[in-house]
Enzyme design. Structure first.
Site, PDB file in Angstrom:
ATOM      1  N   CYS A   2       0.819  -1.207   0.000  1.00  0.00           N
ATOM      2  CA  CYS A   2       0.000   0.000   0.000  1.00  0.00           C
ATOM      3  C   CYS A   2       0.854   1.260   0.000  1.00  0.00           C
ATOM      4  CB  CYS A   2      -0.886   0.034   1.239  1.00  0.00           C
ATOM      5  SG  CYS A   2      -1.885  -1.423   1.452  1.00  0.00           S
ATOM      6  N   ARG A  27       4.933   0.513  -5.996  1.00  0.00           N
ATOM      7  CA  ARG A  27       4.929  -0.323  -4.802  1.00  0.00           C
ATOM      8  C   ARG A  27       4.014  -1.533  -4.970  1.00  0.00           C
ATOM      9  NH1 ARG A  27       6.547   2.508  -0.065  1.00  0.00           N
ATOM     10  NH2 ARG A  27       5.092   1.307   1.193  1.00  0.00           N
ATOM     11  N   TRP A  74      -2.942  -2.699  -1.623  1.00  0.00           N
ATOM     12  CA  TRP A  74      -2.523  -4.036  -2.039  1.00  0.00           C
ATOM     13  C   TRP A  74      -3.240  -4.979  -1.077  1.00  0.00           C
ATOM     14  CZ3 TRP A  74       0.131  -8.371  -0.266  1.00  0.00           C
ATOM     15  CH2 TRP A  74       0.692  -9.196  -1.249  1.00  0.00           C
ATOM     16  N   ASN A 100      -1.659   1.755   5.893  1.00  0.00           N
ATOM     17  CA  ASN A 100      -0.734   0.771   5.334  1.00  0.00           C
ATOM     18  C   ASN A 100      -0.294  -0.120   6.490  1.00  0.00           C
ATOM     19  OD1 ASN A 100       1.219  -0.628   4.011  1.00  0.00           O
ATOM     20  ND2 ASN A 100       2.583   1.108   3.644  1.00  0.00           N
ATOM     21  N   GLY A 101      -0.411  -1.424   6.341  1.00  0.00           N
ATOM     22  CA  GLY A 101      -0.024  -2.334   7.434  1.00  0.00           C
ATOM     23  C   GLY A 101      -1.150  -3.323   7.686  1.00  0.00           C
ATOM     24  N   GLU A 474      19.088 -16.050  -8.911  1.00  0.00           N
ATOM     25  CA  GLU A 474      18.578 -14.716  -9.232  1.00  0.00           C
ATOM     26  C   GLU A 474      18.009 -14.675 -10.655  1.00  0.00           C
ATOM     27  OE1 GLU A 474      17.621 -12.262  -7.758  1.00  0.00           O
ATOM     28  OE2 GLU A 474      17.669 -10.583  -9.145  1.00  0.00           O
ATOM     29  N   LYS A 478      14.105 -13.651 -11.457  1.00  0.00           N
ATOM     30  CA  LYS A 478      13.769 -12.542 -12.367  1.00  0.00           C
ATOM     31  C   LYS A 478      12.823 -13.014 -13.457  1.00  0.00           C
ATOM     32  CE  LYS A 478      14.850  -9.867 -10.870  1.00  0.00           C
ATOM     33  NZ  LYS A 478      15.410  -9.162  -9.759  1.00  0.00           N
ATOM     34  N   GLU A 481       9.241 -13.809 -12.069  1.00  0.00           N
ATOM     35  CA  GLU A 481       8.436 -12.677 -11.593  1.00  0.00           C
ATOM     36  C   GLU A 481       7.982 -11.768 -12.737  1.00  0.00           C
ATOM     37  OE1 GLU A 481       9.999  -9.586  -8.954  1.00  0.00           O
ATOM     38  OE2 GLU A 481      12.004  -9.947  -9.698  1.00  0.00           O
ATOM     39  N   HIS A 497      20.146 -36.000  -8.813  1.00  0.00           N
ATOM     40  CA  HIS A 497      19.407 -36.431  -7.626  1.00  0.00           C
ATOM     41  C   HIS A 497      17.919 -36.125  -7.748  1.00  0.00           C
ATOM     42  CE1 HIS A 497      23.143 -37.444  -5.624  1.00  0.00           C
ATOM     43  NE2 HIS A 497      23.626 -36.318  -6.155  1.00  0.00           N
ATOM     44  N   LYS A 597       6.659  -3.670  -4.733  1.00  0.00           N
ATOM     45  CA  LYS A 597       8.078  -3.331  -4.643  1.00  0.00           C
ATOM     46  C   LYS A 597       8.591  -3.491  -3.227  1.00  0.00           C
ATOM     47  CE  LYS A 597      12.026  -1.679  -6.052  1.00  0.00           C
ATOM     48  NZ  LYS A 597      12.880  -2.688  -6.726  1.00  0.00           N
TER      49      LYS A 597
HETATM   50  O1  M6R Z   1      13.599  -4.028  -0.494  1.00  0.00           O
HETATM   51  P1  M6R Z   1      14.192  -5.400  -0.318  1.00  0.00           P
HETATM   52  O2  M6R Z   1      15.547  -5.537  -0.942  1.00  0.00           O
HETATM   53  O3  M6R Z   1      14.198  -5.836   1.121  1.00  0.00           O
HETATM   54  O4  M6R Z   1      13.213  -6.365  -1.079  1.00  0.00           O
HETATM   55  C1  M6R Z   1      13.404  -7.747  -1.034  1.00  0.00           C
HETATM   56  C2  M6R Z   1      12.580  -8.464  -2.078  1.00  0.00           C
HETATM   57  O5  M6R Z   1      11.213  -8.231  -1.866  1.00  0.00           O
HETATM   58  C3  M6R Z   1      12.932  -8.012  -3.498  1.00  0.00           C
HETATM   59  O6  M6R Z   1      14.288  -8.174  -3.759  1.00  0.00           O
HETATM   60  C4  M6R Z   1      12.127  -8.830  -4.532  1.00  0.00           C
HETATM   61  O7  M6R Z   1      12.506 -10.151  -4.495  1.00  0.00           O
HETATM   62  C5  M6R Z   1      12.285  -8.238  -5.929  1.00  0.00           C
HETATM   63  N1  M6R Z   1      11.006  -7.987  -6.503  1.00  0.00           N
HETATM   64  C6  M6R Z   1      12.970  -9.132  -6.885  1.00  0.00           C
HETATM   65  O8  M6R Z   1      13.101  -8.567  -8.140  1.00  0.00           O
END
Ligand code: M6R
Length: 602
Positions: A2, A27, A74, A100-101, A474, A478, A481, A497, A597
């Site tokens: 949010c 966000r 959100w 927010n929360g 990683e 990527k 997502e 395995h 985000k």
């Molecule tokens: O703000 P942060 O680095 O703590 O966020 C951690 C993850 O939420 C963030 O890296 C997330 O995995 C990304 N969307 C990946 O691209």
């Protein structure tokens, strides 16, 4: 997650609120709303869907007023819908609130309030708060807000609008970020800095338990006991253009392109006469006095942390454990005053990472935050802090922040344990690294073609050994997502395995092969997949080219580099691949489905 925006001043609040909401879009959200005080009444609009939907619906209404609040939601409690969107109002529509929360004890509070005759219109936890404030109100709104917050358990950043005080917003926070911005005869409130950049650089960070009365002439901040606090303003040095697309079609593409300058900003100020220095921080003492080091993070930051395990343990000769923040906080790890807990987070607001910090502090461990956001909760609460200087990262998918996190961890390693020629070589390499990264960044066309070729695959597998496995993780994150292609990364030695059962004719296997000591081993694994019909794309170094050319359908070659730097060069082709696969499949790069985000709730 949010986003909150607030404005009080002499201008029409609505365009400022809408602009702020658009700045907070990154966000992640599924609905949006605004409320202003207009003609002595609160007027509001809230809509499921994109901000454009809200914009269309406010166009017909004359929501004029010089004080207002806005929100992007959100969904956590209650599906995305007009009704569940914020703001929520008291039944007489005298008070409006955005939040927010999560209010954890909302069900209990809701029952109590229902028994007192309150009627609820939404399924949210938030609506309980506005009713609770209404219930406690007897002429003093700030007292009512404080009393309600005393009874609410959980996390919150809130803004409250009261039609009886038409120029005033009351705000408060606990475990969710909230910033107050000071303009000239006008004040702003936001969840984070990019929303304020067009209006002011002068900001005040609200701390947990604090409440503020924000009026156009200024803000008064109070601690949890109601005592006035005089906080120093912080001047944000982010450039507004850094939070704009600047001609790029997407923030993600812009941010990949910003990788090299971000590296320069993070490395060069710390290079001093052939050494690496972190001003105000004895990093060697901090790292070398620890008997055990934990690196705690989520998502991409976790993958950046993993790369350090391979390089740090070898040098420091102490156990380095890299853990997911969501696991660490609940598994009761052994911590003592001789433990150093490093919290890695781009935003510095990730709920699990923050909770891990609190957990480590409570257990007496030393803490160090590595974050990109000055003034973030993590930066303020940790014993020590190092900033990655990536500049604002707006795209939900992290790119340049990964590069700067990896390099910060490398700088800490080099600064604490390299001497003599090894130090000189490392410093020379660091000086060249941004340009080497730039060379990879320029090579996007080959990757674009690969994305075109493979974007309709259902599954894609990444493999690697040693640090290459950390990088492969990683790459897979990527890809999934952004393109929603199922992608998994395996330690290549584990294939036999189990995972190799998945390989069939024409499966795509992306192999990371940058670590010379393991060339033969990964070559064997690549062959195992090829003999089962897989197509292979190998990402290797110049010295690996000959070894892998014959066993790859596609090969990407990066510069030879020490292992502490290799993730930076190797990750860029995979970032592009995810980006272009997403475009090929017709999805919105900067707003991947279901994602936010900054994950400010657990
Ligand atoms: O703000 P942060 O680095 O703590 O966020 C951690 C993850 O939420 C963030 O890296 C997330 O995995 C990304 N969307 C990946 O691209």
């Amino acid at each position: 997650m949010c986003g909150i925006i607030g404005y009080t001043g002499n201008k029409n609040a609505l365009p400022i609120l809408i602009d702020g909401l658009e700045k907070l879009e990154y966000r992640g959200y599924d609905s949006a709303g605004v409320a202003v005080v207009s003609g002595g009444k609160i007027r509001f609009k809230k809509r499921k869907g994109r901000i454009d939907v809200l914009k269309d619906s406010v166009r017909s209404d004359n929501l004029t007023g010089t004080c207002g609040i806005g929100h992007t939601r959100w969904a956590t409690h209650g599906e995305p819908s007009d009704q569940n969107s914020h703001p929520h109002l008291s039944l007489d529509q005298r008070i409006a609130l955005v939040h927010n929360g999560i209010i954890e004890n909302y069900a209990k509070l809701k029952d109590q309030l229902k028994r007192l005759g309150h009627r609820f219109l939404s399924d949210t936890d938030t609506e309980v708060l506005v009713h609770l404030i209404d219930h406690h109100y007897s002429g003093d709104m700030i007292a009512a807000v404080n009393q309600a917050l005393l009874e609410a358990e959980g996390s919150y950043a809130i803004c409250v609008l009261d039609q009886n005080s038409p120029d005033r917003i009351i705000c408060a926070k606990k475990d969710s970020p909230l910033i107050i911005g000071e303009g000239n005869g006008e004040m702003f409130i936001a969840s984070d800095i990019p929303a304020l950049l067009p209006y002011t650089r002068k900001v005040y960070f609200l701390e947990d338990g604090e409440t503020a009365i924000v009026e156009k002439s200024g803000a008064q901040i109070f601690d949890r006991y109601g005592k006035r606090i005089f906080r120093k303003a912080y001047t944000v040095d982010w450039d507004i253009s850094a939070a704009e697309k600047a001609g790029y079609p997407h923030f993600m593409l812009k941010e990949i392109h910003e990788g090299a300058p971000a590296l320069k900003r993070t490395i060069f100020p710390r290079l001093k006469s052939g050494r690496i220095v972190f001003p105000d921080l004895d990093i060697k003492e901090l790292l070398c006095s620890a008997q055990k080091i934990f690196i705690i993070a989520c998502g991409t930051a976790y993958h950046a942390g993993l790369t350090a395990k391979y390089t740090w343990e070898r040098e420091f000769k102490i156990p380095i454990e890299v853990d997911l923040a969501s696991e660490f906080r609940y598994r009761d790890p052994y911590l003592s005053k001789n433990t150093l807990v490093i919290l890695l987070s781009q935003s510095g607001e990730t709920a699990d990472t923050l909770a891990s910090l609190r957990h480590a502090k409570a257990a007496g461990a030393k803490t160090l935050a590595i974050t990109n956001v000055v003034g973030s909760s993590l930066a303020r609460l940790a014993d020590n802090v190092i900033f990655t200087l990536a500049g604002p990262e707006i795209s939900v998918a992290a790119s340049k922040s990964y590069l700067t996190q990896v390099i910060c961890l490398a700088l800490m390693l080099i600064s604490s344990s390299f001497t003599g020629q090894k130090l000189t070589d490392a410093v020379n390499f660091l000086t060249a690294l941004p340009d080497l990264a730039q060379l990879v960044i320029k090579e996007q066309d080959q990757i674009k073609k690969l994305a075109h070729l493979y974007h309709s695959k259902k599954d894609i597998y990444f493999i690697g050994r040693g640090i290459d496995h950390a990088i492969a993780l990683e790459g897979a994150l990527k890809l999934k997502e952004l393109s929603y292609i199922h992608a998994d990364a395996y330690a290549a030695g584990e294939l036999k395995h189990g995972p190799i059962a998945l390989i069939e004719d024409s499966s795509l296997v992306i192999a990371l092969a940058t670590y010379p000591q393991l060339f033969d081993k990964i070559a064997g694994n690549i062959m195992e997949t090829r003999t089962r019909g897989a197509k292979t794309w190998v990402i290797t170094t110049k010295s690996g080219y000959k070894r892998f050319a014959d066993m790859s359908d596609h090969i990407t070659v990066i510069e030879d580099a020490p292992d502490w730097a290799i993730p930076i060069l190797a990750v860029i082709p995979m970032q592009y691949f995810a980006y272009y696969a997403c475009i090929e499949r017709g999805f919105d790069v900067d707003k991947p489905r279901n994602l936010a985000k900054s994950v400010t709730v657990e």
